[in-house]
Scaffold this motif. Structure first.
Motif, PDB file in Angstrom:
ATOM      1  N   VAL A   1      29.570  11.383  60.688  1.00  0.00           N
ATOM      2  CA  VAL A   1      28.463  11.642  61.617  1.00  0.00           C
ATOM      3  C   VAL A   1      27.868  13.008  61.290  1.00  0.00           C
ATOM      4  O   VAL A   1      28.574  14.017  61.246  1.00  0.00           O
ATOM      5  CB  VAL A   1      28.934  11.619  63.090  1.00  0.00           C
ATOM      6  CG1 VAL A   1      27.769  11.975  64.023  1.00  0.00           C
ATOM      7  CG2 VAL A   1      29.497  10.250  63.450  1.00  0.00           C
ATOM      8  N   ILE A   2      26.557  13.024  61.040  1.00  0.00           N
ATOM      9  CA  ILE A   2      25.837  14.255  60.746  1.00  0.00           C
ATOM     10  C   ILE A   2      24.886  14.534  61.900  1.00  0.00           C
ATOM     11  O   ILE A   2      23.972  13.749  62.170  1.00  0.00           O
ATOM     12  CB  ILE A   2      25.046  14.143  59.424  1.00  0.00           C
ATOM     13  CG1 ILE A   2      25.979  13.755  58.265  1.00  0.00           C
ATOM     14  CG2 ILE A   2      24.330  15.454  59.122  1.00  0.00           C
ATOM     15  CD1 ILE A   2      25.260  13.475  56.960  1.00  0.00           C
ATOM     16  N   GLY A   3      25.113  15.638  62.602  1.00  0.00           N
ATOM     17  CA  GLY A   3      24.252  16.023  63.709  1.00  0.00           C
ATOM     18  C   GLY A   3      23.280  17.106  63.292  1.00  0.00           C
ATOM     19  O   GLY A   3      23.538  17.869  62.356  1.00  0.00           O
TER      20      GLY A   3
ATOM     21  N   LEU B   1      22.155  22.748  60.819  1.00  0.00           N
ATOM     22  CA  LEU B   1      21.282  23.585  61.645  1.00  0.00           C
ATOM     23  C   LEU B   1      19.984  23.902  60.904  1.00  0.00           C
ATOM     24  O   LEU B   1      19.999  24.235  59.720  1.00  0.00           O
ATOM     25  CB  LEU B   1      21.989  24.881  62.032  1.00  0.00           C
ATOM     26  CG  LEU B   1      23.153  24.733  63.024  1.00  0.00           C
ATOM     27  CD1 LEU B   1      23.811  26.085  63.253  1.00  0.00           C
ATOM     28  CD2 LEU B   1      22.664  24.159  64.343  1.00  0.00           C
ATOM     29  N   HIS B   2      18.884  23.834  61.642  1.00  0.00           N
ATOM     30  CA  HIS B   2      17.565  24.028  61.041  1.00  0.00           C
ATOM     31  C   HIS B   2      16.879  25.311  61.497  1.00  0.00           C
ATOM     32  O   HIS B   2      15.884  25.729  60.901  1.00  0.00           O
ATOM     33  CB  HIS B   2      16.669  22.834  61.360  1.00  0.00           C
ATOM     34  CG  HIS B   2      17.224  21.522  60.902  1.00  0.00           C
ATOM     35  ND1 HIS B   2      17.020  21.034  59.632  1.00  0.00           N
ATOM     36  CD2 HIS B   2      18.012  20.618  61.537  1.00  0.00           C
ATOM     37  CE1 HIS B   2      17.648  19.865  59.506  1.00  0.00           C
ATOM     38  NE2 HIS B   2      18.255  19.600  60.648  1.00  0.00           N
TER      39      HIS B   2
ATOM     40  N   ILE C   1      26.140  23.149  57.967  1.00  0.00           N
ATOM     41  CA  ILE C   1      25.172  23.413  56.911  1.00  0.00           C
ATOM     42  C   ILE C   1      24.148  24.383  57.475  1.00  0.00           C
ATOM     43  O   ILE C   1      23.446  24.079  58.445  1.00  0.00           O
ATOM     44  CB  ILE C   1      24.458  22.138  56.440  1.00  0.00           C
ATOM     45  CG1 ILE C   1      25.461  21.078  55.986  1.00  0.00           C
ATOM     46  CG2 ILE C   1      23.477  22.460  55.303  1.00  0.00           C
ATOM     47  CD1 ILE C   1      26.307  21.477  54.810  1.00  0.00           C
ATOM     48  N   ALA C   2      24.061  25.586  56.896  1.00  0.00           N
ATOM     49  CA  ALA C   2      23.058  26.571  57.285  1.00  0.00           C
ATOM     50  C   ALA C   2      21.929  26.548  56.262  1.00  0.00           C
ATOM     51  O   ALA C   2      22.161  26.295  55.074  1.00  0.00           O
ATOM     52  CB  ALA C   2      23.678  27.963  57.348  1.00  0.00           C
TER      53      ALA C   2
ATOM     54  N   ILE D   1      32.239  32.135  63.870  1.00  0.00           N
ATOM     55  CA  ILE D   1      32.563  30.923  63.127  1.00  0.00           C
ATOM     56  C   ILE D   1      33.040  31.309  61.731  1.00  0.00           C
ATOM     57  O   ILE D   1      32.443  32.165  61.074  1.00  0.00           O
ATOM     58  CB  ILE D   1      31.337  29.990  63.038  1.00  0.00           C
ATOM     59  CG1 ILE D   1      30.948  29.524  64.445  1.00  0.00           C
ATOM     60  CG2 ILE D   1      31.617  28.788  62.146  1.00  0.00           C
ATOM     61  CD1 ILE D   1      29.680  28.707  64.487  1.00  0.00           C
ATOM     62  N   SER D   2      34.106  30.705  61.281  1.00  0.00           N
ATOM     63  CA  SER D   2      34.671  31.037  59.975  1.00  0.00           C
ATOM     64  C   SER D   2      33.693  30.711  58.853  1.00  0.00           C
ATOM     65  O   SER D   2      33.110  29.624  58.820  1.00  0.00           O
ATOM     66  CB  SER D   2      35.982  30.265  59.764  1.00  0.00           C
ATOM     67  OG  SER D   2      36.441  30.425  58.436  1.00  0.00           O
ATOM     68  N   GLU D   3      33.516  31.665  57.951  1.00  0.00           N
ATOM     69  CA  GLU D   3      32.612  31.423  56.829  1.00  0.00           C
ATOM     70  C   GLU D   3      33.127  30.327  55.906  1.00  0.00           C
ATOM     71  O   GLU D   3      32.370  29.753  55.121  1.00  0.00           O
ATOM     72  CB  GLU D   3      32.403  32.707  56.035  1.00  0.00           C
ATOM     73  CG  GLU D   3      33.633  33.246  55.337  1.00  0.00           C
ATOM     74  CD  GLU D   3      33.298  34.453  54.479  1.00  0.00           C
ATOM     75  OE1 GLU D   3      32.185  34.501  53.900  1.00  0.00           O
ATOM     76  OE2 GLU D   3      34.151  35.363  54.396  1.00  0.00           O
ATOM     77  N   ASP D   4      34.425  29.992  56.012  1.00  0.00           N
ATOM     78  CA  ASP D   4      35.006  28.956  55.162  1.00  0.00           C
ATOM     79  C   ASP D   4      34.463  27.567  55.452  1.00  0.00           C
ATOM     80  O   ASP D   4      34.581  26.668  54.622  1.00  0.00           O
ATOM     81  CB  ASP D   4      36.531  28.945  55.326  1.00  0.00           C
ATOM     82  CG  ASP D   4      37.184  30.220  54.822  1.00  0.00           C
ATOM     83  OD1 ASP D   4      36.567  30.890  53.952  1.00  0.00           O
ATOM     84  OD2 ASP D   4      38.279  30.558  55.289  1.00  0.00           O
ATOM     85  N   ILE D   5      33.897  27.368  56.640  1.00  0.00           N
ATOM     86  CA  ILE D   5      33.383  26.034  56.983  1.00  0.00           C
ATOM     87  C   ILE D   5      31.856  25.992  56.969  1.00  0.00           C
ATOM     88  O   ILE D   5      31.250  24.992  57.381  1.00  0.00           O
ATOM     89  CB  ILE D   5      33.908  25.550  58.355  1.00  0.00           C
ATOM     90  CG1 ILE D   5      33.342  26.401  59.495  1.00  0.00           C
ATOM     91  CG2 ILE D   5      35.414  25.532  58.387  1.00  0.00           C
ATOM     92  CD1 ILE D   5      33.566  25.797  60.873  1.00  0.00           C
ATOM     93  N   ILE D   6      31.214  27.070  56.505  1.00  0.00           N
ATOM     94  CA  ILE D   6      29.747  27.112  56.471  1.00  0.00           C
ATOM     95  C   ILE D   6      29.266  27.024  55.030  1.00  0.00           C
ATOM     96  O   ILE D   6      29.664  27.814  54.172  1.00  0.00           O
ATOM     97  CB  ILE D   6      29.211  28.408  57.109  1.00  0.00           C
ATOM     98  CG1 ILE D   6      29.732  28.581  58.534  1.00  0.00           C
ATOM     99  CG2 ILE D   6      27.683  28.391  57.124  1.00  0.00           C
ATOM    100  CD1 ILE D   6      29.307  29.890  59.178  1.00  0.00           C
ATOM    101  N   ASP D   7      28.420  26.049  54.773  1.00  0.00           N
ATOM    102  CA  ASP D   7      27.782  25.907  53.465  1.00  0.00           C
ATOM    103  C   ASP D   7      26.288  26.192  53.622  1.00  0.00           C
ATOM    104  O   ASP D   7      25.677  25.835  54.633  1.00  0.00           O
ATOM    105  CB  ASP D   7      27.973  24.492  52.914  1.00  0.00           C
ATOM    106  CG  ASP D   7      29.443  24.162  52.697  1.00  0.00           C
ATOM    107  OD1 ASP D   7      30.059  24.782  51.828  1.00  0.00           O
ATOM    108  OD2 ASP D   7      29.966  23.285  53.415  1.00  0.00           O
ATOM    109  N   VAL D   8      25.692  26.828  52.635  1.00  0.00           N
ATOM    110  CA  VAL D   8      24.269  27.157  52.675  1.00  0.00           C
ATOM    111  C   VAL D   8      23.496  26.228  51.744  1.00  0.00           C
ATOM    112  O   VAL D   8      23.792  26.144  50.545  1.00  0.00           O
ATOM    113  CB  VAL D   8      24.023  28.625  52.272  1.00  0.00           C
ATOM    114  CG1 VAL D   8      22.520  28.917  52.213  1.00  0.00           C
ATOM    115  CG2 VAL D   8      24.702  29.570  53.254  1.00  0.00           C
TER     116      VAL D   8
END
Length: 250
Positions: free
Chosen positions: A94-96, A108-109, A147-148, A163-170
């Motif tokens: 699921v992608i929100g 996130l947009h 996703i940032a 929020i941990s940077e380990d779970i954020i992709d740009v």
């Protein structure tokens, strides 16, 4: 002969009817990326560009329930309907997109809080309807990855919500070079004729699907006003977007 079961993917986005919207285009880019024999794409939304969806054979569900109340109430109601649909759908992924509280990947947009601070020089009011939902969304941690759309957004998420940077992709937004960078001289000439612009005149464009204040039209105007008269006399300004146009002194 053994058949491979498709991965059942659901994208959740409240509004998907405006194809010029950057967020809408991102959703459809995801769908195009995941097309093929391995994926089964699904959409849940309040509205959608049905012509596009049918053309691309997309499975979509429209939330038929009318949403009443303020912006926050409408977002909560939509999230409740999306959660019901998710629980019944047996989805693998699921992608929100900022409109539901539970997802595997949160895409996130917009930097809701940071954008307000930079534009208005003050924090986003605590009772702001968008603030209430997004703060709840990010504090709930009901996602596995984020996703940032920029490193700026990533840094803000880390600093503001821990929020941990380990779970954020740009992933920066994409664009179609065939649409936004016309190299064909004949096309440029024809478009200038349509707009009533002389062939020797230079066109400087400010094109956005969003509002002028957030997109920095004021800074664009300042740059134009600083151009030497020798240049500006052969320049035409093309501004596309939403909002009131400020006066240009030159």
């Amino acid at each position: 002969m053994q058949t491979t079961q498709k991965i059942n993917v659901l994208n959740v986005k409240r509004n998907l009817d405006k194809m010029y919207s950057g967020a809408t285009r991102v959703v459809f880019d995801i769908l195009n990326t995941l097309e093929g024999d391995k994926f089964n794409n699904n959409l849940f939304s309040l509205n959608i560009d049905k012509k596009y969806a049918n053309k691309n054979h997309l499975n979509f569900k429209i939330c038929r329930k009318k949403l009443f109340g303020n912006s926050f109430s409408k977002r909560v109601h939509f999230d409740n309907k999306a959660s019901d649909f998710i629980n019944k759908g047996n989805f693998d992924l699921v992608i929100g997109h900022g409109d539901n509280l539970y997802q595997d990947i949160l895409y996130l947009h917009n930097c809701v809080h940071l954008a307000h601070e930079l534009i208005h020089n003050e924090p986003l009011p605590e009772d702001n309807q968008l603030n209430l939902f997004h703060t709840k969304l990010l504090n709930s941690r009901n996602f596995k990855r984020i996703i940032a759309n920029s490193n700026l957004m990533k840094s803000d998420l880390i600093a503001r919500f821990n929020i941990s940077e380990d779970i954020i992709d740009v992933i920066y937004p994409s664009f179609n070079p065939n649409t936004f960078y016309v190299q064909n001289a004949t096309s440029i000439k024809n478009n200038k004729n349509i707009l009533g612009i002389k062939e020797n005149e230079i066109v400087i464009g400010f094109v956005t699907s969003g509002d002028f204040q957030k997109r920095g039209l004021d800074n664009f105007i300042k740059i134009i006003e600083d151009l030497p008269d020798s240049i500006i006399k052969n320049v035409k300004i093309l501004i596309v977007g939403k909002g009131d146009l400020p006066e240009i002194k030159k």
